[in-house]
Write an enzyme that holds these catalytic residues in place. Structure first.
Site, short mmCIF file in Angstrom:
data_model
loop_
_atom_site.label_atom_id
_atom_site.label_comp_id
_atom_site.label_asym_id
_atom_site.label_seq_id
_atom_site.Cartn_x
_atom_site.Cartn_y
_atom_site.Cartn_z
N HIS A 1 -55.43 14.73 37.14
CA HIS A 1 -55.28 13.73 38.21
C HIS A 1 -56.31 12.62 38.05
O HIS A 1 -56.00 11.44 38.19
CB HIS A 1 -55.48 14.38 39.59
CG HIS A 1 -54.44 15.38 39.96
ND1 HIS A 1 -54.77 16.63 40.42
CD2 HIS A 1 -53.09 15.32 39.97
CE1 HIS A 1 -53.67 17.31 40.69
NE2 HIS A 1 -52.63 16.53 40.42
N SER B 1 -52.26 22.10 39.07
CA SER B 1 -52.95 22.67 40.23
C SER B 1 -52.57 24.12 40.45
O SER B 1 -53.42 24.97 40.73
CB SER B 1 -52.65 21.85 41.49
OG SER B 1 -53.18 20.56 41.37
#
Length: 164
Positions: free
Chosen positions: A17, A127
């Site tokens: 990210h 994630s």
């Protein structure tokens, strides 16, 4: 000034990210990292934790700010005066998942989505995988910013999800 919104649940924020946000910042004057609630997921970290962690991890980047999002991304994008949504892609599966959302956001707001191909060195970082590794006591420090790793381990200990 051009503004882009980089949305996600960021549960947790990963180095992938961070890479996408850094590269988006080279294309836009301002990048708003939009920490959203995903109704189809049960988060490990609270929305406030995710916002605080993203702010800490991205604090060194001028022109990047982090905001919580409740409601439709299309509405948030318009409120921010953004000209684009930026999404990172690791694989074709990501594209398949992101395309319908990009088309819906364009339908609702007229804003285009820009896809940024993720760094191949981070293509395995997701994630959900970070949380799985952490649940079994595995090392996640090379996958997330340091403060995020600490928060994930603390949240797992707090929820009884293990972190050995």
């Amino acid at each position: 000034m051009t503004t882009a919104v980089c949305p996600g649940s960021f549960d947790p924020l990963t180095l992938g990210h961070v890479d996408v946000v850094r590269r988006a910042r080279t294309m836009f004057d301002e990048v708003v990292v939009a920490v959203a609630r995903n109704s189809s997921k049960t988060p490990l970290l609270t929305a406030d934790e995710r916002v605080a962690l993203a702010r800490a991890a991205l604090a060194d980047l001028d022109g990047v700010r982090v905001e919580a999002v409740d409601g439709l991304l299309a509405d948030f994008v318009q409120e921010q005066g953004a000209s684009a949504v930026v999404k990172g892609l690791r694989s074709g599966a990501d594209f398949d998942a992101e395309l319908p959302m990009a088309l819906m956001n364009r339908h609702l707001s007229g804003v285009e989505t820009v896809f940024v191909v993720g760094d191949p060195a981070l293509a395995h970082v997701a994630s959900s995988l970070v949380k799985d590794v952490a649940r079994f006591g595995g090392p996640i420090d090379g996958l997330v910013p340091a403060e995020v790793g600490e928060a994930v381990r603390a949240a797992l200990a707090r929820t009884g999800g293990s972190a050995r």
